[in-house]
Write an enzyme that holds these catalytic residues in place. Structure first.
Site, PDB file in Angstrom:
ATOM      1  N   GLU A   1      39.146  49.529  42.708  1.00  0.00           N
ATOM      2  CA  GLU A   1      37.721  49.350  42.919  1.00  0.00           C
ATOM      3  C   GLU A   1      37.425  49.354  44.410  1.00  0.00           C
ATOM      4  O   GLU A   1      38.156  48.765  45.204  1.00  0.00           O
ATOM      5  CB  GLU A   1      37.256  48.017  42.326  1.00  0.00           C
ATOM      6  CG  GLU A   1      35.774  47.723  42.554  1.00  0.00           C
ATOM      7  CD  GLU A   1      35.355  46.344  42.085  1.00  0.00           C
ATOM      8  OE1 GLU A   1      34.187  46.178  41.703  1.00  0.00           O
ATOM      9  OE2 GLU A   1      36.199  45.419  42.099  1.00  0.00           O
TER      10      GLU A   1
ATOM     11  N   HIS B   1      40.537  41.277  45.578  1.00  0.00           N
ATOM     12  CA  HIS B   1      40.811  40.520  44.354  1.00  0.00           C
ATOM     13  C   HIS B   1      41.439  41.455  43.337  1.00  0.00           C
ATOM     14  O   HIS B   1      41.568  42.661  43.580  1.00  0.00           O
ATOM     15  CB  HIS B   1      39.529  39.899  43.783  1.00  0.00           C
ATOM     16  CG  HIS B   1      38.497  40.896  43.328  1.00  0.00           C
ATOM     17  ND1 HIS B   1      37.491  41.344  44.146  1.00  0.00           N
ATOM     18  CD2 HIS B   1      38.329  41.531  42.143  1.00  0.00           C
ATOM     19  CE1 HIS B   1      36.736  42.208  43.488  1.00  0.00           C
ATOM     20  NE2 HIS B   1      37.227  42.341  42.265  1.00  0.00           N
TER      21      HIS B   1
ATOM     22  N   TYR C   1      34.613  52.408  40.419  1.00  0.00           N
ATOM     23  CA  TYR C   1      35.948  52.302  39.842  1.00  0.00           C
ATOM     24  C   TYR C   1      36.536  53.701  39.687  1.00  0.00           C
ATOM     25  O   TYR C   1      35.863  54.620  39.210  1.00  0.00           O
ATOM     26  CB  TYR C   1      35.913  51.632  38.469  1.00  0.00           C
ATOM     27  CG  TYR C   1      35.588  50.164  38.523  1.00  0.00           C
ATOM     28  CD1 TYR C   1      36.565  49.220  38.816  1.00  0.00           C
ATOM     29  CD2 TYR C   1      34.300  49.716  38.274  1.00  0.00           C
ATOM     30  CE1 TYR C   1      36.275  47.874  38.867  1.00  0.00           C
ATOM     31  CE2 TYR C   1      33.996  48.370  38.322  1.00  0.00           C
ATOM     32  CZ  TYR C   1      34.984  47.448  38.619  1.00  0.00           C
ATOM     33  OH  TYR C   1      34.690  46.115  38.676  1.00  0.00           O
TER      34      TYR C   1
ATOM     35  N   HIS D   1      27.138  45.530  39.800  1.00  0.00           N
ATOM     36  CA  HIS D   1      27.452  44.587  38.743  1.00  0.00           C
ATOM     37  C   HIS D   1      26.336  43.556  38.609  1.00  0.00           C
ATOM     38  O   HIS D   1      25.733  43.153  39.610  1.00  0.00           O
ATOM     39  CB  HIS D   1      28.734  43.808  39.068  1.00  0.00           C
ATOM     40  CG  HIS D   1      29.989  44.605  38.975  1.00  0.00           C
ATOM     41  ND1 HIS D   1      30.303  45.405  37.899  1.00  0.00           N
ATOM     42  CD2 HIS D   1      31.055  44.684  39.821  1.00  0.00           C
ATOM     43  CE1 HIS D   1      31.496  45.946  38.083  1.00  0.00           C
ATOM     44  NE2 HIS D   1      31.968  45.534  39.251  1.00  0.00           N
TER      45      HIS D   1
ATOM     46  N   HIS E   1      34.724  35.690  43.358  1.00  0.00           N
ATOM     47  CA  HIS E   1      35.987  35.730  42.609  1.00  0.00           C
ATOM     48  C   HIS E   1      37.122  36.208  43.510  1.00  0.00           C
ATOM     49  O   HIS E   1      36.962  37.114  44.315  1.00  0.00           O
ATOM     50  CB  HIS E   1      35.904  36.573  41.343  1.00  0.00           C
ATOM     51  CG  HIS E   1      35.511  38.010  41.499  1.00  0.00           C
ATOM     52  ND1 HIS E   1      34.575  38.457  42.402  1.00  0.00           N
ATOM     53  CD2 HIS E   1      35.927  39.116  40.837  1.00  0.00           C
ATOM     54  CE1 HIS E   1      34.434  39.768  42.281  1.00  0.00           C
ATOM     55  NE2 HIS E   1      35.257  40.189  41.355  1.00  0.00           N
TER      56      HIS E   1
ATOM     57  N   HIS F   1      42.450  46.311  37.514  1.00  0.00           N
ATOM     58  CA  HIS F   1      42.213  46.959  38.809  1.00  0.00           C
ATOM     59  C   HIS F   1      42.554  46.027  39.963  1.00  0.00           C
ATOM     60  O   HIS F   1      42.551  44.810  39.834  1.00  0.00           O
ATOM     61  CB  HIS F   1      40.759  47.434  38.945  1.00  0.00           C
ATOM     62  CG  HIS F   1      39.737  46.343  39.084  1.00  0.00           C
ATOM     63  ND1 HIS F   1      39.031  45.836  38.018  1.00  0.00           N
ATOM     64  CD2 HIS F   1      39.275  45.658  40.177  1.00  0.00           C
ATOM     65  CE1 HIS F   1      38.200  44.902  38.435  1.00  0.00           C
ATOM     66  NE2 HIS F   1      38.329  44.772  39.753  1.00  0.00           N
TER      67      HIS F   1
END
Length: 310
Positions: A268, A155, A258, A249, A202, A217
């Site tokens: 990431e 993503h 990151y 997260h 996501h 990112h």
């Protein structure tokens, strides 16, 4: 669930400042598989377990960042219909001919309210992961342990203005849904949307930012937390500058690191998360608790994460 329309993230074209440095990084540190070079000097890569010809394209430029992000759609009739839907919504589109990207069919390009360029395409040559489709092994020994070796480009997170407009466009026309969102400090506006076109938490995310078209990112998926920790070792061994060390997260529940490529494009390494059903209500994060949404281990709002983009 049945997947139609927009299927998944397909490719990203990234600008780099020093091509030789970038090639070493993407080949040997990140450990992507190089699949081609075109007449314009662009290099093509894929993650080892991806089947399509390429998911990451890099080109030399005088500034870092992202040129466009592409999504693969179900088939050519779907591509044609989505272009009509975009036009009916008032979005101008451009047809990019087949072959302009290596081994890729026609693409439909458009610009979102945030200033980012997106593409839809239906056809890209499948070259597999080297293990074949009959009685394959669980991983390819030639590629799955070379560098960080993600299994896919997963993503991206993009910064720009009018992300509410992006949200409306992606939900009303392209069939995405909001899975999680973050409120702004005023408690009234939305600072970030995390959106999915698939079974994932996501496939793309947007953060409100005054400058248009910015890359935060590109995310590369790994298979396990142990692989994320292995990535941390490789990052350290190669003295790659780190933004956020291994943590979890709260938003999406993924485990993460990151860091930056040699040109200053943040990337990431990511695993975990959860798989939301389409009928689930979105998760809301208030800004006062977003430190734990970003870094659940410490609750810290990392200034670099919030402010540095390319």
């Amino acid at each position: 669930m049945a997947m139609t329309g927009v299927l998944r993230p397909g490719h990203a074209q990234i600008r780099v400042l020093d091509l030789e440095e970038a090639l070493h990084f993407y080949r040997n540190v990140l450990g992507l598989v190089e699949t081609g070079k075109d007449a314009t000097g662009r290099y093509y890569f894929k993650a080892w377990d991806e089947r399509d010809h390429s998911s990451v394209i890099i080109r030399q430029a005088d500034r870092a960042g992202i040129d466009f992000f592409g999504f693969k759609v179900l088939d050519v009739p779907t591509l044609n219909q989505l272009e009509k839907d975009l036009n009916a919504y008032g979005v101008k589109t451009e047809r990019i001919p087949a072959g302009e990207l290596l081994e890729t069919g026609e693409r439909v390009r458009f610009q979102a309210p945030s200033g980012h360029f997106f593409e839809l395409y239906a056809e890209k040559k499948q070259i597999g992961n080297g293990s074949g489709l009959v009685n394959p092994g669980p991983w390819n020994p030639k590629t799955a342990e070379h560098g960080i070796a993600p299994i896919r480009m997963d993503h991206c997170l993009l910064y720009g203005p009018n992300i509410q407009g992006n949200k409306e466009l992606f939900t009303k026309v392209l069939g995405f849904r909001v899975v999680e969102y973050v409120m702004a400090p005023d408690g009234e506006h939305t600072a970030a949307f995390f959106m999915s076109c698939s079974h994932k938490a996501h496939d793309i995310a947007f953060v409100e930012h005054p400058e248009p078209g910015k890359l935060h990112h590109i995310s590369y998926r790994l298979e396990s937390w142990e692989k994320v920790l292995r990535a941390a070792d490789i990052i350290g061994m190669n003295k790659v500058p780190v933004d956020i060390s291994p943590t979890r997260h709260g938003v999406t529940r993924g485990t993460t690191i990151y860091a930056w490529d040699p040109s200053g494009n943040r990337f990431e390494t990511f695993c975990g998360s959860y798989e939301p059903y389409p009928d689930w209500e979105p998760i809301k994060w208030t800004f006062d608790e977003f430190g734990y949404g970003l870094d659940h281990t410490t609750g810290k709002l990392h200034e670099s994460f919030l402010t540095i983009v390319s």
